[in-house]
Design a protein around this motif. Structure first.
Motif, PDB file in Angstrom:
ATOM      1  N   ARG A 125       0.831  -1.198   0.000  1.00 57.59           N
ATOM      2  CA  ARG A 125       0.000   0.000   0.000  1.00 57.59           C
ATOM      3  C   ARG A 125       0.870   1.255   0.000  1.00 57.59           C
ATOM      4  NH1 ARG A 125      -5.402  -0.009   1.720  1.00 57.59           N
ATOM      5  NH2 ARG A 125      -6.462  -1.632   0.516  1.00 57.59           N
TER       6      ARG A 125
ATOM      7  N   LYS B 159       3.848   1.655  -1.220  1.00 57.17           N
ATOM      8  CA  LYS B 159       4.424   1.854  -2.551  1.00 57.17           C
ATOM      9  C   LYS B 159       3.400   2.494  -3.495  1.00 57.17           C
ATOM     10  CE  LYS B 159       7.740  -1.975  -2.337  1.00 57.17           C
ATOM     11  NZ  LYS B 159       8.108  -3.297  -2.891  1.00 57.17           N
ATOM     12  N   GLN B 160       2.149   2.013  -3.407  1.00 60.98           N
ATOM     13  CA  GLN B 160       1.099   2.568  -4.260  1.00 60.98           C
ATOM     14  C   GLN B 160       0.852   4.040  -3.946  1.00 60.98           C
ATOM     15  OE1 GLN B 160      -2.336   0.086  -3.737  1.00 60.98           O
ATOM     16  NE2 GLN B 160      -1.365  -1.734  -4.616  1.00 60.98           N
ATOM     17  N   TYR B 161       0.763   4.360  -2.652  1.00 58.85           N
ATOM     18  CA  TYR B 161       0.523   5.742  -2.248  1.00 58.85           C
ATOM     19  C   TYR B 161       1.687   6.645  -2.649  1.00 58.85           C
ATOM     20  CZ  TYR B 161      -3.322   3.905   0.593  1.00 58.85           C
ATOM     21  OH  TYR B 161      -4.474   3.310   1.013  1.00 58.85           O
ATOM     22  N   ASP B 162       2.917   6.167  -2.449  1.00 61.31           N
ATOM     23  CA  ASP B 162       4.103   6.959  -2.801  1.00 61.31           C
ATOM     24  C   ASP B 162       4.153   7.234  -4.311  1.00 61.31           C
ATOM     25  OD1 ASP B 162       4.901   7.069  -0.209  1.00 61.31           O
ATOM     26  OD2 ASP B 162       6.455   5.515  -0.359  1.00 61.31           O
ATOM     27  N   ALA B 163       3.833   6.198  -5.108  1.00 61.10           N
ATOM     28  CA  ALA B 163       3.848   6.364  -6.557  1.00 61.10           C
ATOM     29  C   ALA B 163       2.804   7.388  -6.995  1.00 61.10           C
ATOM     30  CB  ALA B 163       3.594   5.023  -7.249  1.00 61.10           C
ATOM     31  N   GLN B 164       1.622   7.326  -6.412  1.00 61.89           N
ATOM     32  CA  GLN B 164       0.567   8.275  -6.753  1.00 61.89           C
ATOM     33  C   GLN B 164       0.939   9.685  -6.327  1.00 61.89           C
ATOM     34  OE1 GLN B 164      -2.292   7.670  -8.535  1.00 61.89           O
ATOM     35  NE2 GLN B 164      -2.422   9.904  -8.513  1.00 61.89           N
ATOM     36  N   ALA B 165       1.525   9.788  -5.126  1.00 62.38           N
ATOM     37  CA  ALA B 165       1.939  11.102  -4.626  1.00 62.38           C
ATOM     38  C   ALA B 165       3.019  11.706  -5.514  1.00 62.38           C
ATOM     39  CB  ALA B 165       2.441  10.985  -3.191  1.00 62.38           C
ATOM     40  N   ASN B 166       3.977  10.887  -5.947  1.00 59.22           N
ATOM     41  CA  ASN B 166       5.047  11.377  -6.823  1.00 59.22           C
ATOM     42  C   ASN B 166       4.485  11.840  -8.171  1.00 59.22           C
ATOM     43  OD1 ASN B 166       7.058  10.882  -4.941  1.00 59.22           O
ATOM     44  ND2 ASN B 166       7.456   8.805  -5.692  1.00 59.22           N
ATOM     45  N   ASN B 167       3.517  11.100  -8.687  1.00 60.96           N
ATOM     46  CA  ASN B 167       2.886  11.501  -9.946  1.00 60.96           C
ATOM     47  C   ASN B 167       2.150  12.833  -9.796  1.00 60.96           C
ATOM     48  OD1 ASN B 167       3.778   9.224 -11.313  1.00 60.96           O
ATOM     49  ND2 ASN B 167       1.931   8.040 -10.854  1.00 60.96           N
ATOM     50  N   ASP B 168       1.448  12.977  -8.668  1.00 61.98           N
ATOM     51  CA  ASP B 168       0.711  14.224  -8.425  1.00 61.98           C
ATOM     52  C   ASP B 168       1.666  15.404  -8.279  1.00 61.98           C
ATOM     53  OD1 ASP B 168      -1.618  12.786  -8.508  1.00 61.98           O
ATOM     54  OD2 ASP B 168      -1.842  12.641  -6.325  1.00 61.98           O
TER      55      ASP B 168
ATOM     56  N   LYS C 251       3.138  16.334 -11.691  1.00 54.25           N
ATOM     57  CA  LYS C 251       2.145  17.044 -12.490  1.00 54.25           C
ATOM     58  C   LYS C 251       1.989  18.481 -12.013  1.00 54.25           C
ATOM     59  CE  LYS C 251      -2.690  16.834 -13.960  1.00 54.25           C
ATOM     60  NZ  LYS C 251      -3.975  16.094 -13.837  1.00 54.25           N
TER      61      LYS C 251
END
Length: 274
Positions: free
Chosen positions: A35, A37-46, A49
C-alpha cells in the motif's frame, strides 16, 4: 500463548463465523509495504504534475512580462547567409553557458548586434530570450531604447494626467531587475545620443553590470562608431562587461535597398571579444 490464527479462530466461533473465510479475506488485503508503494507512486505523480503545471505558469508569466515577439524563434530563422549562421552559433553558445552557475555568477555579459536594417538582429536576440525563458526560466525584458527615452522625457511633466512619471519609475525598476535586458534600436536615426540620454543609459548599464545582469544591445550603427554615438561615459560602461560584438551583413529580409559602403565592402565578419 495462542497464535494469531488461533485467536482468530476463537473469535470466529464466538461470532458464529467461518474462520477459513475470514483468513482468506484478510490474506487478500494488500500489506502495508505494498500500500505504501502505491501511495508513494501516486503522490510522486501528483507532485510531478503540479510541478509541471507550476513551471508552465511561471514561463507564461515570464513571456507576458518580456514583451517579446512570438515569431522570434530559432526555428523561424532563415539561415541564408554566413553571418546569420555564425550569429546563431554564437547565440547557442551564449545560451549553453547559462547551465554553468560559475559563468552566470562570474560577471555581467553583453552581446552587441550591429548592422543594417532587416538583417535579423532583433529576431536572433528574441530567439535567445525565448530559449532562455524555456530552458532556464530567465527573466527577460525587450525594449526599444527610443521608446524608453521618450517616456523618460515625458515623466518630467509632473502635472500630466497620464501618470508617465509613475510608469517610468516602474519600468526603471524592471530595467535593473531582469536577468537579461534587450535594448533594440540603440541610437536609431541619431548620429549622437543627447548628453542626458548618454548619462542615463551609461548609469543603467553600470548598475546592471555591478549586479551581474546580462544585456543585448541592437544597433544600426557600425561598432566603430558607437563610442561617438553613445558618448565616452556610456561606451566605457559597456566595456565593463564581458562583451561580444556580432556583425550582421547578409541580405535584408525587408526588401532590397542600398547598402552602406562600410558594411557592403566586407564579405564576412569575425566575432570577437574586446
Amino acid at each position: 500463548m495462542k497464535s494469531f490464527q488461533q485467536q482468530l479462530a476463537d473469535l470466529g466461533k464466538r461470532l458464529g463465523k467461518n474462520t477459513n473465510s475470514l483468513s482468506e479475506s484478510i490474506s487478500e488485503v494488500p500489506n502495508y509495504s505494498e500500500r505504501r508503494k502505491q501511495y508513494d507512486a501516486q503522490a510522486n505523480n501528483d507532485i510531478a504534475k503540479l510541478q509541471l503545471e507550476t513551471k508552465q505558469a511561471r514561463i507564461q508569466a515570464l513571456y507576458g512580462a518580456s514583451e517579446l515577439n512570438e515569431s522570434w524563434t530559432f526555428d523561424r530563422l532563415i539561415e541564408d547567409s554566413a553571418d546569420v549562421k555564425e550569429a546563431i552559433s554564437i547565440a547557442q553558445a551564449f545560451i549553453g553557458a547559462h547551465s554553468d552557475p560559475s559563468w552566470r555568477n562570474s560577471r555581467a555579459h553583453m552581446m552587441i548586434f550591429y548592422g543594417d536594417y532587416g538583417r535579423g538582429k532583433s529576431h536572433i536576440a528574441g530567439a535567445i530570450a525565448h530559449q532562455l525563458i524555456q530552458q532556464f526560466e530567465i527573466t527577460v525584458l525587450y525594449r526599444q531604447l527610443q521608446t524608453l527615452l521618450e517616456l523618460r522625457f515625458f515623466s518630467y511633466d509632473y502635472q500630466a494626467e497620464d501618470k508617465a512619471s509613475m510608469k517610468f519609475r516602474e519600468i526603471s525598476k524592471q530595467l535593473l531587475d531582469v536577468d537579461l535586458l534587450i535594448l533594440d534600436e540603440v541610437c536609431v536615426n541619431q548620429t549622437i545620443l543627447k548628453q542626458s540620454a548618454q548619462s542615463w543609459l551609461g548609469s543603467l548599464l553600470r548598475q546592471r553590470c555591478a549586479d551581474n545582469k546580462n544585456c543585448i544591445l541592437i544597433t544600426n550603427h557600425h561598432f566603430n562608431d558607437l563610442p561617438k554615438a553613445l558618448g565616452t561615459y556610456c561606451f566605457e560602461s559597456i566595456k565593463e562587461y564581458e562583451t561580444y560584438k556580432v556583425q550582421f551583413q547578409g541580405p535584408s529580409r525587408r526588401g532590397s535597398h542600398e547598402e552602406p559602403d562600410e558594411l557592403s565592402s566586407k564579405s564576412g565578419y569575425q566575432p570577437n571579444q574586446f
